[in-house]
Design an enzyme around this catalytic site. Structure first.
Site, mmCIF file in Angstrom:
data_model
loop_
_atom_site.group_PDB
_atom_site.id
_atom_site.type_symbol
_atom_site.label_atom_id
_atom_site.label_comp_id
_atom_site.label_asym_id
_atom_site.label_seq_id
_atom_site.Cartn_x
_atom_site.Cartn_y
_atom_site.Cartn_z
ATOM 1 N N GLU A 293 -15.143 2.856 10.267
ATOM 2 C CA GLU A 293 -15.765 3.864 11.130
ATOM 3 C C GLU A 293 -15.684 5.264 10.534
ATOM 4 O O GLU A 293 -14.745 5.579 9.819
ATOM 5 C CB GLU A 293 -15.033 3.927 12.487
ATOM 6 C CG GLU A 293 -15.075 2.651 13.284
ATOM 7 C CD GLU A 293 -14.314 2.764 14.603
ATOM 8 O OE1 GLU A 293 -13.623 3.779 14.826
ATOM 9 O OE2 GLU A 293 -14.432 1.821 15.408
ATOM 10 N N HIS B 247 -1.214 0.022 5.858
ATOM 11 C CA HIS B 247 -1.770 0.914 6.891
ATOM 12 C C HIS B 247 -0.883 2.131 7.151
ATOM 13 O O HIS B 247 -0.460 2.371 8.274
ATOM 14 C CB HIS B 247 -2.030 0.141 8.197
ATOM 15 C CG HIS B 247 -3.087 -0.918 8.055
ATOM 16 N ND1 HIS B 247 -3.541 -1.665 9.109
ATOM 17 C CD2 HIS B 247 -3.788 -1.335 6.973
ATOM 18 C CE1 HIS B 247 -4.479 -2.509 8.681
ATOM 19 N NE2 HIS B 247 -4.627 -2.326 7.383
ATOM 20 N N TYR C 242 -10.382 -10.659 9.316
ATOM 21 C CA TYR C 242 -10.779 -11.035 7.968
ATOM 22 C C TYR C 242 -10.931 -12.532 7.800
ATOM 23 O O TYR C 242 -11.670 -13.003 6.959
ATOM 24 C CB TYR C 242 -9.830 -10.428 6.927
ATOM 25 C CG TYR C 242 -10.291 -9.054 6.557
ATOM 26 C CD1 TYR C 242 -11.354 -8.889 5.671
ATOM 27 C CD2 TYR C 242 -9.752 -7.926 7.138
ATOM 28 C CE1 TYR C 242 -11.842 -7.642 5.361
ATOM 29 C CE2 TYR C 242 -10.223 -6.669 6.840
ATOM 30 C CZ TYR C 242 -11.269 -6.530 5.952
ATOM 31 O OH TYR C 242 -11.756 -5.288 5.666
ATOM 32 N N GLN D 165 0.824 -1.218 0.000
ATOM 33 C CA GLN D 165 0.000 0.000 0.000
ATOM 34 C C GLN D 165 0.854 1.264 0.000
ATOM 35 O O GLN D 165 0.340 2.366 0.096
ATOM 36 C CB GLN D 165 -0.920 0.000 1.231
ATOM 37 C CG GLN D 165 -1.923 -1.139 1.223
ATOM 38 C CD GLN D 165 -2.738 -1.232 2.517
ATOM 39 O OE1 GLN D 165 -2.575 -0.442 3.442
ATOM 40 N NE2 GLN D 165 -3.625 -2.214 2.577
#
Ligand code: HEC
Length: 467
Positions: free
Chosen positions: A341, A247, A362, A181
Site C-alpha cells: 500500500e 518487519h 503468501y 531482516q
C-alpha cells in the site's frame, strides 16, 4: 509496442483507481464473473482475483486448463468441482476473467529489456555512477554539507564516502542484530544539522533473555567527531522485544516543524500488535527531535497506550517521507501477497492491518474477507501483484525537472522504480522507471539534491547523474 504501452497504461490506470476499486474497465466487462468469483471463490482465494493469479500455477493457466480446474476441481487437494453449481457459460467467463487478470502480473515481464547504466525519462538522460560498492545491502543514505555521503549497510557498518571518493568506516555505531531482516537501518540528519550536528540512526537492538536473543526497532542520535559517532543518546525502542527477525519498519522522516516520525513494523505478530495501542509494533510514531513525546500526540491521554503512537494498523512500513508542499507524511508498506500500500498518514488513524487488506497470505490462503471497513483508512493505491516496495523518496530537487514533485517507490521484486506522478496531491499516474536495474533495495533524494539508488547482489550505491 503501442499495444503493450496501451496495456501498461490501462493497468496503471486500473491500479491508480484502487481507491474506487470497483470503477475498472475490467470490472464492467467481467461484472458477472466477478460477482460469481466473490460468491464462490473469494473465501478460499481472496477477494481480489488479481491477488489469486499471482501464484505458482500447478494445473496450467491457459483458458482451457483453467476451465478444467474449475469444472472438475482438484478434490483431493481441497478445490471443489463447480460443474452444476456454476453454469458452463459462467465457468468460461470465470476462466476469461482469470486469464485477463494475469495481465497485472505479466506487465512486469522485463526479461527482454536489456541491461544498461543509462536511462532516459521525461526528457532527462540519467547515468548510474557508482559511489560505493561491495557492501551487503544499502539501507539508509544521507549527505553532509561538505558533499560527503553517509551510507548504512544493513550488516552493521556506517560508511562515509568523501567527495574525493575516499571510503571510511565510522566507528561508535551501536551493535546491531544482523539476522533475517535485522541490522543497521535508516540514517537522517537533523533539519538544523548545520547548527547542532545531530545524526539519527535506527537499528535492530537486541538482548539475551531466557536463553533467547530478542530484538526490536530502536532509534538513537549522536554527533560525528572526526570519524567516530559520539554523544550518543537513546531516543526510543519499540516494545515488546521479540524473537522474530522481520518487519522492523525503521524509516524516519522529519517534518518542517522538526517533529520526527518513525515507522515500526508488526514484527510478524499480525494478530497481536498492529491493532493494539499498548505496544509499539505496527505503528507510525511521532517524537520531538530529542525523543520526547509531543503533547498533541493523539493517544497521550489514552490509558495504557504507547504515547508516541501517531497512527496504527500497519504491517511493515519501509517507506516514510515528508511531503513539504502539502505538509503530509506519506508512507508505503509491504503487504501480504497483493496488499502493498501507499498511504497518507493521518493523526490517530487506524490503517486497518490485518482487519482489512487487498492481499492474501503468501501460501495462497486468506486471512480476511474484507478490504474496507468504517473507521479504517483506505490506501491511496495498492499493488496487485505485490511489487515488494523498497525505498521511497520525494523529488524536490531541480536536478530532475521531469520528476519534480513526484514520489519514487522502488520495487525489490520487479527491479524497477514506480514513479508516482502526483497531481493536486493525488496519484494521477504511475510510470515504470529504471526498468531492469537489478535488485533494487532503496532510492533516496539526498540533501545534496542528487538521487541515489541502492542495489543488492552485489551491494552498490549509484548516483543517478543527469547528463
Ligand atoms: C474451499 C476452498 C476453495 C474454493 C471455494 C475454490 N477453490 Fe480453487 N482451489 C482451491 C485449492 C486448495 C486449490 C489448489 C489445488 C491444488 O493444489 O491442486 C485450488 C486451485 C484452483 C485453480 C488451479 C490453480 C493452479 O495452480 O493451477 C483454479 C483455476 C481455481 N482454484 C479456481 C477457482 C474458482 C474460479 C473458484 C470459484 C468458482 C474456486 N477456485 C473456489 C480451493 C478452493
Amino acid at each position: 509496442m503501442k499495444q503493450i504501452a496501451a496495456l501498461v497504461f490501462a493497468i496503471a490506470l486500473l491500479i491508480s483507481c484502487a481507491k474506487n476499486a470497483s470503477v475498472q474497465k475490467n470490472d464492467n466487462q467481467f461484472a458477472e464473473a466477478r460477482k460469481t468469483y466473490g460468491q464462490y471463490c473469494a473465501t478460499c482465494h481472496g477477494e481480489k482475483v488479481e491477488a489469486f493469479v499471482d501464484r505458482q500455477w500447478k494445473h496450467g493457466k491457459s483458458k482451457d486448463e483453467i476451465i478444467t480446474s474449475i469444472t472438475n476441481g482438484w478434490l483431493e487437494n481441497g478445490m471443489p468441482a463447480w460443474k452444476g453449481t456454476v453454469s458452463d457459460a459462467g465457468i468460461e467467463e470465470l476462466a476469461e476473467l482469470i486469464v485477463s487478470s494475469l495481465g497485472t502480473v505479466n506487465q512486469y515481464d522485463f526479461e527482454e529489456v536489456e541491461k544498461t547504466d543509462t536511462y532516459s525519462s521525461q526528457g532527462m538522460t540519467l547515468k548510474m555512477v557508482p559511489v560505493l560498492e561491495d557492501i551487503d545491502s544499502p539501507w539508509g543514505l544521507t549527505s553532509l554539507p561538505d558533499g560527503s555521503l553517509l551510507i548504512t549497510d544493513r550488516e552493521g557498518d556506517l560508511w562515509k564516502v568523501g567527495s574525493d571518493n575516499s571510503k571510511i568506516k565510522i566507528s561508535g555505531v551501536p551493535a546491531v542484530l544482523a539476522e533475517g531482516q535485522g541490522g543497521l537501518f535508516d540514517i537522517k540528519l537533523h533539519p538544523d544539522y548545520d547548527e547542532n550536528g545531530w545524526i539519527y540512526l535506527t537499528y535492530a537492538k537486541f538482548k539475551e533473555e531466557g536463553g533467547e536473543t530478542l530484538s526490536t526497532t530502536a532509534m538513537i542520535r549522536g554527533k560525528l567527531s572526526g570519524n567516530t559517532l559520539v554523544q550518543k543518546e537513546e531516543l526510543f525502542e519499540a516494545h515488546p522485544y521479540l524473537t522474530t527477525r522481520h518487519h522492523y519498519g525503521a524509516r524516519m522522516a522529519f517534518d518542517d516543524e522538526n517533529y520526527l516520525y518513525l515507522s515500526v513494523g508488526d514484527r510478524g505478530k499480525r494478530d497481536e500488535n498492529p491493532q493494539s495501542l499498548e505496544n509499539g509494533c505496527g505503528k507510525i510514531h511521532r517524537f520531538n527531535d530529542d525523543g520526547s513525546i509531543p503533547q498533541d500526540n493523539p493517544f497521550v491521554n489514552t490509558p495504557n497506550a504507547v504515547k508516541s503512537i501517531w497512527s496504527y494498523g500497519h504491517r511493515n512500513p519501509q517507506g516514510l517521507i515528508y511531503k513539504p508542499d502539502v505538509d503530509q507524511i506519506w508512507e508505503h508498506e509491504h503487504g501480504p501477497r497483493g496488499g502493498d500500500e501507499v498511504n497518507i498518514i493521518e493523526k490517530g488513524k487506524n490503517f486497518g492491518w490485518p482487519v482489512i487488506s487487498y492481499g492474501i497470505n503468501y501460501n495462497g490462503t486468506t486471512f480476511t474477507d474484507i478490504s474496507a471497513k468504517e473507521g479504517m483508512v483506505q490506501p491511496q493505491i495498492y499493488y496487485l501483484p505485490s511489487i515488494a516496495p523498497c525505498g521511497m523518496t520525494y523529488v524536490s530537487s531541480s536536478k530532475y525537472p521531469g520528476w519534480n514533485g513526484d514520489i519514487l517507490v522502488g520495487s525489490l521484486r520487479f527491479n524497477y522504480i514506480d514513479r508516482l506522478d502526483i497531481s493536486e496531491n493525488k496519484i494521477a499516474n504511475q510510470e515504470k522507471e529504471l526498468i531492469n536495474i537489478g535488485r533494487l533495495r532503496n532510492v533516496f533524494e539526498a540533501p545534496d539534491g542528487f538521487i541515489y539508488v541502492g542495489i543488492e547482489n552485489p551491494g552498490t550505491v549509484y548516483r543517478l547523474t543527469p547528463q
